[in-house]
Design a protein around this motif. Structure first.
Motif, PDB file in Angstrom:
ATOM      1  N   PRO A  14       0.806  -1.225   0.000  1.00 35.40           N
ATOM      2  CA  PRO A  14       0.000   0.000   0.000  1.00 35.40           C
ATOM      3  C   PRO A  14       0.839   1.274   0.000  1.00 35.40           C
ATOM      4  N   LEU A  15       1.959   1.299   0.722  1.00 31.16           N
ATOM      5  CA  LEU A  15       2.784   2.503   0.776  1.00 31.16           C
ATOM      6  C   LEU A  15       3.371   2.826  -0.590  1.00 31.16           C
ATOM      7  N   ILE A  16       3.819   1.784  -1.302  1.00 35.85           N
ATOM      8  CA  ILE A  16       4.375   2.010  -2.639  1.00 35.85           C
ATOM      9  C   ILE A  16       3.285   2.510  -3.584  1.00 35.85           C
ATOM     10  N   ILE A  17       2.105   1.944  -3.449  1.00 36.22           N
ATOM     11  CA  ILE A  17       1.000   2.388  -4.318  1.00 36.22           C
ATOM     12  C   ILE A  17       0.661   3.846  -4.052  1.00 36.22           C
ATOM     13  N   ILE A  18       0.582   4.229  -2.772  1.00 34.29           N
ATOM     14  CA  ILE A  18       0.265   5.628  -2.428  1.00 34.29           C
ATOM     15  C   ILE A  18       1.336   6.560  -2.966  1.00 34.29           C
ATOM     16  N   ARG A  19       2.629   6.134  -2.796  1.00 34.32           N
ATOM     17  CA  ARG A  19       3.723   6.964  -3.290  1.00 34.32           C
ATOM     18  C   ARG A  19       3.668   7.085  -4.805  1.00 34.32           C
ATOM     19  N   TYR A  20       3.297   6.000  -5.463  1.00 30.12           N
ATOM     20  CA  TYR A  20       3.218   6.005  -6.928  1.00 30.12           C
ATOM     21  C   TYR A  20       2.177   7.026  -7.407  1.00 30.12           C
ATOM     22  N   PHE A  21       0.996   6.991  -6.784  1.00 33.19           N
ATOM     23  CA  PHE A  21      -0.051   7.927  -7.207  1.00 33.19           C
ATOM     24  C   PHE A  21       0.297   9.353  -6.819  1.00 33.19           C
ATOM     25  N   ALA A  22       1.000   9.524  -5.688  1.00 33.48           N
ATOM     26  CA  ALA A  22       1.414  10.875  -5.305  1.00 33.48           C
ATOM     27  C   ALA A  22       2.377  11.451  -6.325  1.00 33.48           C
ATOM     28  N   GLU A  23       3.328  10.600  -6.795  1.00 31.13           N
ATOM     29  CA  GLU A  23       4.271  11.070  -7.811  1.00 31.13           C
ATOM     30  C   GLU A  23       3.552  11.377  -9.118  1.00 31.13           C
ATOM     31  N   MET A  24       2.578  10.541  -9.482  1.00 30.67           N
ATOM     32  CA  MET A  24       1.811  10.812 -10.690  1.00 30.67           C
ATOM     33  C   MET A  24       1.033  12.114 -10.555  1.00 30.67           C
ATOM     34  N   SER A  25       0.490  12.381  -9.321  1.00 26.88           N
ATOM     35  CA  SER A  25      -0.254  13.608  -9.081  1.00 26.88           C
ATOM     36  C   SER A  25       0.652  14.821  -9.210  1.00 26.88           C
ATOM     37  N   ASP A  26       1.875  14.737  -8.658  1.00 27.90           N
ATOM     38  CA  ASP A  26       2.829  15.834  -8.775  1.00 27.90           C
ATOM     39  C   ASP A  26       3.183  16.092 -10.235  1.00 27.90           C
ATOM     40  N   LEU A  27       3.393  15.031 -10.994  1.00 30.82           N
ATOM     41  CA  LEU A  27       3.736  15.183 -12.406  1.00 30.82           C
ATOM     42  C   LEU A  27       2.576  15.827 -13.172  1.00 30.82           C
ATOM     43  N   THR A  28       1.358  15.379 -12.860  1.00 31.44           N
ATOM     44  CA  THR A  28       0.190  15.967 -13.536  1.00 31.44           C
ATOM     45  C   THR A  28       0.062  17.443 -13.221  1.00 31.44           C
ATOM     46  N   GLN A  29       0.283  17.815 -11.951  1.00 26.84           N
ATOM     47  CA  GLN A  29       0.201  19.225 -11.562  1.00 26.84           C
ATOM     48  C   GLN A  29       1.278  20.040 -12.242  1.00 26.84           C
ATOM     49  N   LEU A  30       2.476  19.451 -12.366  1.00 24.03           N
ATOM     50  CA  LEU A  30       3.561  20.146 -13.048  1.00 24.03           C
ATOM     51  C   LEU A  30       3.195  20.433 -14.495  1.00 24.03           C
ATOM     52  N   LEU A  31       2.637  19.442 -15.168  1.00 21.68           N
ATOM     53  CA  LEU A  31       2.309  19.612 -16.585  1.00 21.68           C
ATOM     54  C   LEU A  31       1.106  20.527 -16.786  1.00 21.68           C
ATOM     55  N   ARG A  32       0.135  20.464 -15.880  1.00 24.51           N
ATOM     56  CA  ARG A  32      -1.091  21.233 -16.065  1.00 24.51           C
ATOM     57  C   ARG A  32      -0.995  22.652 -15.535  1.00 24.51           C
ATOM     58  N   ARG A  33      -0.195  22.866 -14.477  1.00 24.69           N
ATOM     59  CA  ARG A  33      -0.189  24.164 -13.807  1.00 24.69           C
ATOM     60  C   ARG A  33       1.144  24.897 -13.957  1.00 24.69           C
ATOM     61  N   ASP A  34       2.210  24.256 -13.474  1.00 23.74           N
ATOM     62  CA  ASP A  34       3.487  24.955 -13.370  1.00 23.74           C
ATOM     63  C   ASP A  34       4.147  25.194 -14.724  1.00 23.74           C
ATOM     64  N   LEU A  35       4.045  24.236 -15.629  1.00 26.84           N
ATOM     65  CA  LEU A  35       4.687  24.401 -16.938  1.00 26.84           C
ATOM     66  C   LEU A  35       4.094  25.577 -17.721  1.00 26.84           C
ATOM     67  N   PRO A  36       2.769  25.681 -17.863  1.00 27.66           N
ATOM     68  CA  PRO A  36       2.229  26.857 -18.573  1.00 27.66           C
ATOM     69  C   PRO A  36       2.548  28.170 -17.867  1.00 27.66           C
ATOM     70  N   ALA A  37       2.507  28.175 -16.527  1.00 25.75           N
ATOM     71  CA  ALA A  37       2.824  29.405 -15.799  1.00 25.75           C
ATOM     72  C   ALA A  37       4.270  29.827 -16.029  1.00 25.75           C
ATOM     73  N   SER A  38       5.175  28.860 -16.093  1.00 24.14           N
ATOM     74  CA  SER A  38       6.593  29.204 -16.304  1.00 24.14           C
ATOM     75  C   SER A  38       6.811  29.842 -17.671  1.00 24.14           C
ATOM     76  N   ILE A  39       6.053  29.407 -18.661  1.00 25.61           N
ATOM     77  CA  ILE A  39       6.187  29.990 -20.006  1.00 25.61           C
ATOM     78  C   ILE A  39       5.698  31.431 -20.003  1.00 25.61           C
ATOM     79  N   VAL A  40       4.594  31.700 -19.320  1.00 23.35           N
ATOM     80  CA  VAL A  40       4.081  33.072 -19.242  1.00 23.35           C
ATOM     81  C   VAL A  40       5.091  33.989 -18.574  1.00 23.35           C
ATOM     82  N   VAL A  41       5.638  33.556 -17.442  1.00 25.88           N
ATOM     83  CA  VAL A  41       6.618  34.381 -16.726  1.00 25.88           C
ATOM     84  C   VAL A  41       7.881  34.569 -17.564  1.00 25.88           C
ATOM     85  N   PHE A  42       8.313  33.524 -18.266  1.00 26.12           N
ATOM     86  CA  PHE A  42       9.488  33.618 -19.151  1.00 26.12           C
ATOM     87  C   PHE A  42       9.285  34.698 -20.217  1.00 26.12           C
TER      88      PHE A  42
END
Length: 816
Positions: A14-42
């Motif tokens: 269960p711990l590995i599964i939770i960590r796996y989904f947490a990492e996937m969630s972080d990656l999704t947030q990076l692609l959906r939120r932080d990446l577009p924002a970084s381009i605007v600021v750039f």
């Protein structure tokens, strides 16, 4: 269950599964939120970094280096995750002066050392200390810097060269405007127009105004083949980095430059971090860590030949608005700038310098905020703002900031030493002088002037409400007192809340300022506790009123004046007992205008159509005219009226009928007014041996009686009215909510109160509270005697707060 392969076999961990989904969630947030924002600021950072470098007199590449380092280093190490760092307009004047004095290689070395000083400040946990500087001085400094930038860049935009100082730029501006201009001036003016108009017309975060202005004007210049000065970068940016060199200058001058850059950059970064915290709901900034991150970025930027780095509010606010969630956005924006400079430097070299000058003019003028000016004008801090701003413009930054701090300190001193002096003639030849606040020697002239207005030979009471008195002011009062008494007058000095004057008389003056606090008995205790007099003295009321006018009236006068002007708009109708021990505003922590109170013996609500209509009139007035949203019936422990009702019920026997008939009157007419009134209760007790239960039974019955009124039923059915019952234990000083099913339960929080029984049940709204067990004597119905015929001042004798008191309260409320 998801199976993950580990060490050659499948595992269901269960711990590995939770960590796996947490990492996937972080990656999704990076692609959906932080990446577009970084381009605007750039896209915003590129033109601003070039413009700030140009305005600072530094190589243009230095601005881009600072942007890269600020994004990557400060973004990774800083304590404000959503703040974006880079070269800032607020340091332009300082850097320009350093470049002129030490050369750019020397300035880069100074920036690196300033970064080390910032790290030391952060490690020493002095991050919050930088915020002790007056915001008026900080914003005045930025306004002055913005004006200096704008005045210098106007000359560049019009095809000229900036002068050595803001005053010279301002002096030569008319001649520059009327002289001949090339196409570069047109490009600059159009840039300014786009920067002003674009945000008002197009609200697309992916297309910032600065980017649109620079790209469109660069394209226009290329299309018409304009012969203008353009950006010039090294052919090989990495080889073009300038190596810092220790400046050949006196150590004192270098030290001043290092401290100036470190302190200004720190203050600007921390203020920006605090401002960014207000824009999002995420993790709050760690200011000490942010200072360390900014210091590390400045050290790296200086070593690479870059400009100073600070947190920048323009880029940071854009980052938040674009949807950034983590520090990845700031780091990525620095990566994009580095890649763009390395691989697409040729595109940057097509930008006309006049266009960058137009961008800087708008950026500089936006540092002058009209909203901030209005705010400081309202708070009477505008002088510090203006002195700082004009000091920066017409002298230099350090002198301007010093002048602003001195001005702010003088205004603080003036405010702290101000006192209120009020002179009133109470009767012919009898004067009262009230002095409130801080009385120091600077008020001596005003004090003497006010005393001089008093006629000779009068009786003067000087009342001191002081939180501080110094020796100079004491001497002024003492000298005047002696002179006035020699002229035949009489002076009595009375101190309220403290003993500054008495300490001065005994030679013990010199303590620090302290806030005067009324003693608890004066606010909460009875007359006998703070006046030290017998209740039978007729001047007790007059003494209480005088104390109110002295100590309480100044605090509540503004609110009462608003109520007198706007009329009453209470939230609640509060029906409670006339018992002298029960003080509604005290036990509900309410103030003037909050409660519309009806008080009578036993908090009784006669049923609709009964012999008494006074309570019904108050209910209808409260619901239909005042529009109250809640009606509360509040009983209390030790209620004499309830004791009398219990005594009557016991005497009648357990099987007797309700003492009140259908019309609300007893079959056998009671022999007294009190008995006649109590018969309107209609209460039947479930346990006559439990006094607290009897009090809550009475509240439940009055809630049922309350719902007999058509006005109440209609408002409750429409959802405009809520009905609650309460019970106050005098001995515990604790309030309970009354539930018709389970009795009284502790009223812990407003949230608990709201979760009670829904309105519309047969007996009233239950709110959940614990049963009280308090008992005591019942002033409202006479002391001690179960029938209500006591030896006190209650209505058992006919002259107490019975129905007459109730009607008086109602009429007073209705007249208001």
């Amino acid at each position: 269950m998801l199976c993950l392969r580990g060490k050659g076999r499948l595992r269901n961990d269960p711990l590995i599964i939770i960590r796996y989904f947490a990492e996937m969630s972080d990656l999704t947030q990076l692609l959906r939120r932080d990446l577009p924002a970084s381009i605007v600021v750039f896209l915003i950072a590129i033109p601003l970094s070039l413009g700030i470098a140009a305005a600072s007199g530094a190589p243009l590449l230095a601005g881009l280096v600072a942007a890269v380092v600020g994004g990557i280093v400060a973004g990774a190490l800083g304590g404000a995750p959503l703040q974006v760092s880079g070269p800032a307009a607020g340091l332009t004047v300082i850097v320009a002066g350093a470049v002129a004095d030490f050369g750019f290689a020397g300035t880069a070395a100074i920036v690196a050392v300033a970064g080390l000083l910032q790290i030391l400040l952060g490690v020493s946990r002095l991050g919050r200390a930088a915020l002790a500087l007056s915001p008026a001085v900080v914003h005045g400094m930025l306004a002055g810097i913005g004006l200096v930038i704008a005045l210098s860049q106007v000359h560049v935009m019009l095809g000229g060269s900036p002068q050595s100082s803001a005053w010279h730029n301002l002096r030569d501006l008319p001649a520059q405007i009327v002289s001949h201009h090339s196409v570069a001036a047109l490009l600059g003016v159009l840039t300014v127009a786009i920067l002003i108009i674009w945000p008002r017309v197009v609200r697309v975060s992916m297309l910032p105004a600065a980017l649109v202005a620079v790209v469109s004007m660069t394209a226009l210049a290329a299309a018409i083949g304009a012969d203008v000065v353009r950006v010039n970068l090294p052919d090989d940016p990495l080889a073009g980095l300038i190596t810092p060199a220790w400046p050949d200058a006196p150590l004192r001058e270098i030290t001043v430059a290092v401290m100036t850059i470190a302190l200004v950059a720190s203050v600007e970064s921390l203020l920006s971090a605090v401002a960014v915290d207000r824009m999002h709901e995420g993790k709050r900034a760690n200011l000490n860590r942010e200072l360390v991150g900014q210091g590390a970025a400045n050290t790296v930027s200086g070593l690479l030949g870059g400009l100073p780095v600070t947190g920048v509010i323009v880029r940071s606010s854009t980052n938040v608005a674009a949807g950034a969630r983590t520090r990845a956005s700031a780091i990525l924006h620095g990566v994009w700038i580095a890649l763009f400079v390395i691989f697409f430097a040729g595109l940057l070299e097509t930008i006309p310098m006049a266009v960058l000058a137009g961008v800087l003019i708008v950026v500089g003028l936006r540092l002058i905020s009209l909203a901030q000016i209005r705010t400081y004008a309202r708070h009477r801090e505008l002088p510090a703002y203006l002195v700082t701003a004009f000091g920066v413009v017409f002298t230099d930054l350090l002198t301007g900031v010093a002048l602003g701090m001195i001005t702010a300190a003088l205004f603080i001193l003036w405010r702290l030493t101000r006192c209120e002096i009020r002179t009133v003639e109470r009767s012919p030849g009898d004067w009262l002088v009230t002095i409130t606040g801080t009385l120091a020697f600077v008020e001596s002239a005003r004090l003497t002037r006010e005393f001089g207005k008093l006629p000779a030979g009068a009786k003067v009471d000087v009342e001191l409400h002081l939180d501080y008195l110094d020796h100079g002011a004491f001497e002024t009062i003492k000298d005047w007192q002696e002179a006035y008494e020699r002229g035949g007058g009489r002076v009595r000095i009375r101190e309220v809340h403290d003993s500054w004057f008495s300490q001065a008389l005994s030679g013990r003056l010199g303590g620090g300022k302290r806030t005067p606090r009324p003693t608890t008995p004066r606010l909460l205790g009875s007359w006998s506790r703070w006046q030290g007099i017998d209740h039978q003295r007729r001047d007790a009321m007059a003494a209480g009123i005088a104390e109110f006018e002295r100590s309480v009236a100044p605090l509540v006068r503004p609110e009462l004046a608003d109520l007198a002007r706007d009329g009453q708009n209470p939230e609640q109708l509060f029906i409670t007992c006339a018992d002298s021990r029960l003080v509604p505003n005290l036990i509900t922590a309410s103030g003037p205008g909050d409660l519309f109170c009806v008080r009578n013996v036993g908090n009784i609500v006669p049923r609709h159509g009964s012999a008494d209509s006074s309570v019904g009139a108050a209910i209808e007035y409260a619901v239909d005219v005042l529009g109250v949203t809640t009606i509360t019936v509040c009983g209390h422990s030790g209620c004499g009226a309830v004791r009398a009702l219990v005594s009557q019920a016991t005497a009648a026997g357990p099987d007797s009928a309700d003492p009140a008939g259908p019309g609300g009157t007893a079959p056998d007419e009671p022999a007294s007014g009190l008995g006649n009134w109590l018969a309107l209760s209609g209460v039947r007790f479930s346990d006559s041996g439990d006094e607290a239960r009897c009090c809550t039974d009475n509240v439940v019955q009055q809630l049922a009686n309350l719902r007999s009124y058509p006005t109440v039923r209609a408002a409750e059915a429409a959802g405009r009215l809520r009905i609650t019952g309460m019970y106050f234990d005098l001995a515990e000083a604790r309030m309970y909510a009354v539930d018709p099913e389970s009795g009284a339960h502790p009223l812990m929080t407003p949230a608990g109160w709201e979760s009670g029984v829904p309105a519309g049940d047969s007996a009233g709204r239950g709110d959940g509270a614990d049963r009280g067990d308090g008992a005591g004597h019942g002033d409202s119905a006479g002391h001690g005697d179960s029938a209500g015929h006591g030896d006190g001042d209650g209505p058992g004798r006919g002259d107490g707060p019975g129905r007459e008191k109730q009607e008086g309260d109602r009429l007073t409320g209705a007249a208001a």
